[in-house]
Design a protein around this motif. Sequence first.
Motif, PDB file in Angstrom:
ATOM      1  N   SER A  89       0.834  -1.192   0.000  1.00  0.00           N
ATOM      2  CA  SER A  89       0.000   0.000   0.000  1.00  0.00           C
ATOM      3  C   SER A  89       0.872   1.247   0.000  1.00  0.00           C
ATOM      4  CB  SER A  89      -0.906   0.043   1.243  1.00  0.00           C
ATOM      5  OG  SER A  89      -1.756  -1.086   1.302  1.00  0.00           O
ATOM      6  N   LEU A  90       0.435   2.261  -0.711  1.00  0.00           N
ATOM      7  CA  LEU A  90       1.058   3.581  -0.690  1.00  0.00           C
ATOM      8  C   LEU A  90       0.015   4.575  -0.190  1.00  0.00           C
ATOM      9  CD1 LEU A  90       2.861   3.483  -4.151  1.00  0.00           C
ATOM     10  CD2 LEU A  90       4.022   3.858  -1.977  1.00  0.00           C
ATOM     11  N   VAL A  91       0.326   5.292   0.886  1.00  0.00           N
ATOM     12  CA  VAL A  91      -0.627   6.225   1.476  1.00  0.00           C
ATOM     13  C   VAL A  91       0.047   7.572   1.661  1.00  0.00           C
ATOM     14  CG1 VAL A  91      -2.130   6.720   3.448  1.00  0.00           C
ATOM     15  CG2 VAL A  91      -1.846   4.357   2.658  1.00  0.00           C
ATOM     16  N   ALA A  92      -0.639   8.630   1.245  1.00  0.00           N
ATOM     17  CA  ALA A  92      -0.166  10.005   1.418  1.00  0.00           C
ATOM     18  C   ALA A  92      -1.200  10.782   2.213  1.00  0.00           C
ATOM     19  CB  ALA A  92       0.059  10.659   0.062  1.00  0.00           C
ATOM     20  N   LEU A  93      -0.746  11.486   3.248  1.00  0.00           N
ATOM     21  CA  LEU A  93      -1.635  12.263   4.104  1.00  0.00           C
ATOM     22  C   LEU A  93      -1.275  13.736   4.028  1.00  0.00           C
ATOM     23  CD1 LEU A  93      -1.521  10.096   7.380  1.00  0.00           C
ATOM     24  CD2 LEU A  93      -3.116   9.881   5.466  1.00  0.00           C
ATOM     25  N   SER A  94      -2.276  14.558   3.763  1.00  0.00           N
ATOM     26  CA  SER A  94      -2.093  16.007   3.815  1.00  0.00           C
ATOM     27  C   SER A  94      -3.275  16.605   4.575  1.00  0.00           C
ATOM     28  CB  SER A  94      -2.025  16.607   2.405  1.00  0.00           C
ATOM     29  OG  SER A  94      -3.306  16.585   1.795  1.00  0.00           O
ATOM     30  N   HIS A  95      -3.216  17.896   4.839  1.00  0.00           N
ATOM     31  CA  HIS A  95      -4.322  18.556   5.524  1.00  0.00           C
ATOM     32  C   HIS A  95      -5.526  18.712   4.598  1.00  0.00           C
ATOM     33  CE1 HIS A  95      -2.064  19.432   9.170  1.00  0.00           C
ATOM     34  NE2 HIS A  95      -1.044  19.769   8.401  1.00  0.00           N
ATOM     35  N   GLU A  96      -5.297  18.551   3.292  1.00  0.00           N
ATOM     36  CA  GLU A  96      -6.381  18.688   2.325  1.00  0.00           C
ATOM     37  C   GLU A  96      -7.026  17.358   1.970  1.00  0.00           C
ATOM     38  OE1 GLU A  96      -3.381  20.459   1.905  1.00  0.00           O
ATOM     39  OE2 GLU A  96      -4.520  22.054   2.902  1.00  0.00           O
ATOM     40  N   GLY A  97      -6.324  16.260   2.181  1.00  0.00           N
ATOM     41  CA  GLY A  97      -6.896  14.991   1.767  1.00  0.00           C
ATOM     42  C   GLY A  97      -5.992  13.804   2.016  1.00  0.00           C
ATOM     43  N   LEU A  98      -6.364  12.676   1.423  1.00  0.00           N
ATOM     44  CA  LEU A  98      -5.668  11.414   1.616  1.00  0.00           C
ATOM     45  C   LEU A  98      -5.657  10.675   0.286  1.00  0.00           C
ATOM     46  CD1 LEU A  98      -6.334   8.883   4.502  1.00  0.00           C
ATOM     47  CD2 LEU A  98      -6.478   8.119   2.132  1.00  0.00           C
ATOM     48  N   ARG A  99      -4.513  10.101  -0.048  1.00  0.00           N
ATOM     49  CA  ARG A  99      -4.405   9.265  -1.248  1.00  0.00           C
ATOM     50  C   ARG A  99      -3.952   7.871  -0.829  1.00  0.00           C
ATOM     51  NH1 ARG A  99      -2.884  10.128  -7.374  1.00  0.00           N
ATOM     52  NH2 ARG A  99      -2.483   7.942  -7.914  1.00  0.00           N
ATOM     53  N   TYR A 100      -4.557   6.846  -1.472  1.00  0.00           N
ATOM     54  CA  TYR A 100      -4.276   5.459  -1.121  1.00  0.00           C
ATOM     55  C   TYR A 100      -4.194   4.655  -2.414  1.00  0.00           C
ATOM     56  CZ  TYR A 100      -5.353   0.885   1.191  1.00  0.00           C
ATOM     57  OH  TYR A 100      -5.355  -0.414   1.647  1.00  0.00           O
ATOM     58  N   ASP A 101      -2.995   4.145  -2.717  1.00  0.00           N
ATOM     59  CA  ASP A 101      -2.780   3.277  -3.870  1.00  0.00           C
ATOM     60  C   ASP A 101      -2.411   1.884  -3.371  1.00  0.00           C
ATOM     61  OD1 ASP A 101      -2.417   5.152  -6.561  1.00  0.00           O
ATOM     62  OD2 ASP A 101      -1.905   6.192  -4.715  1.00  0.00           O
ATOM     63  N   PHE A 102      -2.747   0.861  -4.169  1.00  0.00           N
ATOM     64  CA  PHE A 102      -2.635  -0.511  -3.676  1.00  0.00           C
ATOM     65  C   PHE A 102      -2.291  -1.455  -4.818  1.00  0.00           C
ATOM     66  CE2 PHE A 102      -4.467  -4.673  -2.633  1.00  0.00           C
ATOM     67  CZ  PHE A 102      -4.029  -4.855  -1.328  1.00  0.00           C
ATOM     68  N   THR A 103      -1.498  -2.485  -4.487  1.00  0.00           N
ATOM     69  CA  THR A 103      -1.266  -3.575  -5.429  1.00  0.00           C
ATOM     70  C   THR A 103      -1.340  -4.915  -4.710  1.00  0.00           C
ATOM     71  OG1 THR A 103       0.239  -4.548  -7.059  1.00  0.00           O
ATOM     72  CG2 THR A 103       1.264  -3.438  -5.174  1.00  0.00           C
ATOM     73  N   ALA A 104      -2.003  -5.865  -5.353  1.00  0.00           N
ATOM     74  CA  ALA A 104      -2.050  -7.243  -4.871  1.00  0.00           C
ATOM     75  C   ALA A 104      -1.057  -8.121  -5.625  1.00  0.00           C
ATOM     76  CB  ALA A 104      -3.465  -7.817  -5.028  1.00  0.00           C
ATOM     77  N   LEU A 105      -0.266  -7.511  -6.508  1.00  0.00           N
ATOM     78  CA  LEU A 105       0.780  -8.216  -7.257  1.00  0.00           C
ATOM     79  C   LEU A 105       2.086  -7.465  -7.059  1.00  0.00           C
ATOM     80  CD1 LEU A 105      -1.165  -9.011 -10.558  1.00  0.00           C
ATOM     81  CD2 LEU A 105      -0.574 -10.629  -8.738  1.00  0.00           C
ATOM     82  N   PRO A 106       2.663  -7.561  -5.866  1.00  0.00           N
ATOM     83  CA  PRO A 106       3.879  -6.789  -5.563  1.00  0.00           C
ATOM     84  C   PRO A 106       4.994  -7.062  -6.562  1.00  0.00           C
ATOM     85  CG  PRO A 106       2.976  -7.750  -3.567  1.00  0.00           C
ATOM     86  CD  PRO A 106       2.218  -8.353  -4.713  1.00  0.00           C
ATOM     87  N   GLY A 107       5.621  -5.978  -7.016  1.00  0.00           N
ATOM     88  CA  GLY A 107       6.703  -6.090  -7.978  1.00  0.00           C
ATOM     89  C   GLY A 107       6.271  -5.913  -9.414  1.00  0.00           C
ATOM     90  N   ASP A 108       4.948  -5.909  -9.668  1.00  0.00           N
ATOM     91  CA  ASP A 108       4.432  -5.701 -11.022  1.00  0.00           C
ATOM     92  C   ASP A 108       4.008  -4.238 -11.151  1.00  0.00           C
ATOM     93  OD1 ASP A 108       3.041  -5.521 -13.379  1.00  0.00           O
ATOM     94  OD2 ASP A 108       1.835  -7.317 -13.065  1.00  0.00           O
ATOM     95  N   PRO A 109       4.754  -3.419 -11.896  1.00  0.00           N
ATOM     96  CA  PRO A 109       4.446  -1.982 -11.958  1.00  0.00           C
ATOM     97  C   PRO A 109       3.125  -1.674 -12.654  1.00  0.00           C
ATOM     98  CG  PRO A 109       6.209  -2.546 -13.483  1.00  0.00           C
ATOM     99  CD  PRO A 109       5.964  -3.773 -12.658  1.00  0.00           C
ATOM    100  N   THR A 110       2.538  -2.654 -13.357  1.00  0.00           N
ATOM    101  CA  THR A 110       1.266  -2.414 -14.053  1.00  0.00           C
ATOM    102  C   THR A 110       0.055  -2.757 -13.181  1.00  0.00           C
ATOM    103  OG1 THR A 110       1.061  -4.649 -15.009  1.00  0.00           O
ATOM    104  CG2 THR A 110       2.425  -3.056 -16.202  1.00  0.00           C
ATOM    105  N   ALA A 111       0.277  -3.283 -11.982  1.00  0.00           N
ATOM    106  CA  ALA A 111      -0.835  -3.811 -11.192  1.00  0.00           C
ATOM    107  C   ALA A 111      -1.369  -2.845 -10.143  1.00  0.00           C
ATOM    108  CB  ALA A 111      -0.397  -5.116 -10.508  1.00  0.00           C
ATOM    109  N   TRP A 112      -0.838  -1.636 -10.093  1.00  0.00           N
ATOM    110  CA  TRP A 112      -1.292  -0.676  -9.080  1.00  0.00           C
ATOM    111  C   TRP A 112      -2.681  -0.130  -9.414  1.00  0.00           C
ATOM    112  CZ3 TRP A 112       1.138   0.359  -4.555  1.00  0.00           C
ATOM    113  CH2 TRP A 112       2.460  -0.068  -4.431  1.00  0.00           C
ATOM    114  N   THR A 113      -3.489   0.043  -8.377  1.00  0.00           N
ATOM    115  CA  THR A 113      -4.782   0.697  -8.524  1.00  0.00           C
ATOM    116  C   THR A 113      -4.891   1.804  -7.473  1.00  0.00           C
ATOM    117  OG1 THR A 113      -5.869  -0.858  -6.999  1.00  0.00           O
ATOM    118  CG2 THR A 113      -5.904  -1.398  -9.343  1.00  0.00           C
ATOM    119  N   ARG A 114      -5.669   2.815  -7.775  1.00  0.00           N
ATOM    120  CA  ARG A 114      -5.905   3.877  -6.812  1.00  0.00           C
ATOM    121  C   ARG A 114      -7.197   3.573  -6.064  1.00  0.00           C
ATOM    122  NH1 ARG A 114      -6.418   9.781  -9.097  1.00  0.00           N
ATOM    123  NH2 ARG A 114      -8.511   9.036  -9.535  1.00  0.00           N
TER     124      ARG A 114
END
Length: 259
Positions: free
Chosen positions: A230-255
């Motif tokens: 999981s990739l998570v970014a926190l700011s005072h304006e919002g939150l972003r969360y990206d995820f992959t169930a296929l670690p190591g595959d750069p095409t498998a990320w979803t937001r």
Amino acid sequence: MCTCLLSFDPDSPVPVLAVGVRDEYTDRAWDMPAAHWPDRPGLVGGRDRQAGGTWLAVNPAAHRLGVVLNGCGVDAPAEGRLSRGDLPLRAAEHGDLGALDLARFDPFHLVCAEPDKIRLWTWTGLDLTDRWLDPGTHLVVNTGLDATCPGPSQIPEAALDGIRARLAHFRPLLASTPRPDPSGDASTAAAWGPWLPLAEGDALSTSDPRALLHRHTTDEGRVFGTTSVSLVALSHEGLRYDFTALPGDPTAWTRVLPA
């Protein structure tokens, strides 16, 4: 062998960046991140089907993140033991542990992050440590912030060697990698930039002792390894969360968030 990588810069437009690496038996069933908990509306995370909890939860309304890692120390008695998978939900929902009977939990490290603060609790089965992390970069592993167990260790020496090797490789790499600005509507690759190769394991083999993403077969014939990142970014304006169930595959990320 889970790992949480953190970068905390209170002066940045996006003060908290986190990489959450989940390691588990690959045959343990789980569900993709979603709002799985009707009694906790708004919380989002992957759901472990066996225990019903999670390893990482986010609270978009509060811009808050909770991440749990197994710790080392004295396990709770089997009778009455509670799942650690409730802890990230509790942290993401309330920003605190609240009233807990800690003796019913196996050892853990629990990260609770918000744009202006990061808190880390460590429970050894005997003692609870509560600390606030300073600005900078941090790696949280099964032994905590370094390779020394804060309590009695059940971790084999070979596994400790792997933790030491991972810290020695990724700690300076994390500190030297430019911070991205994962705000807005960009793709995962565009938003996370130089952090994406980091989250994908820096091209190390899954069998490398330093590996962030790893995979091996146990003596019992079960496969244990990295099942998601999981990739998570926190700011005072919002939150972003990206995820992959296929670690190591750069095409498998979803937001996951914003949806």
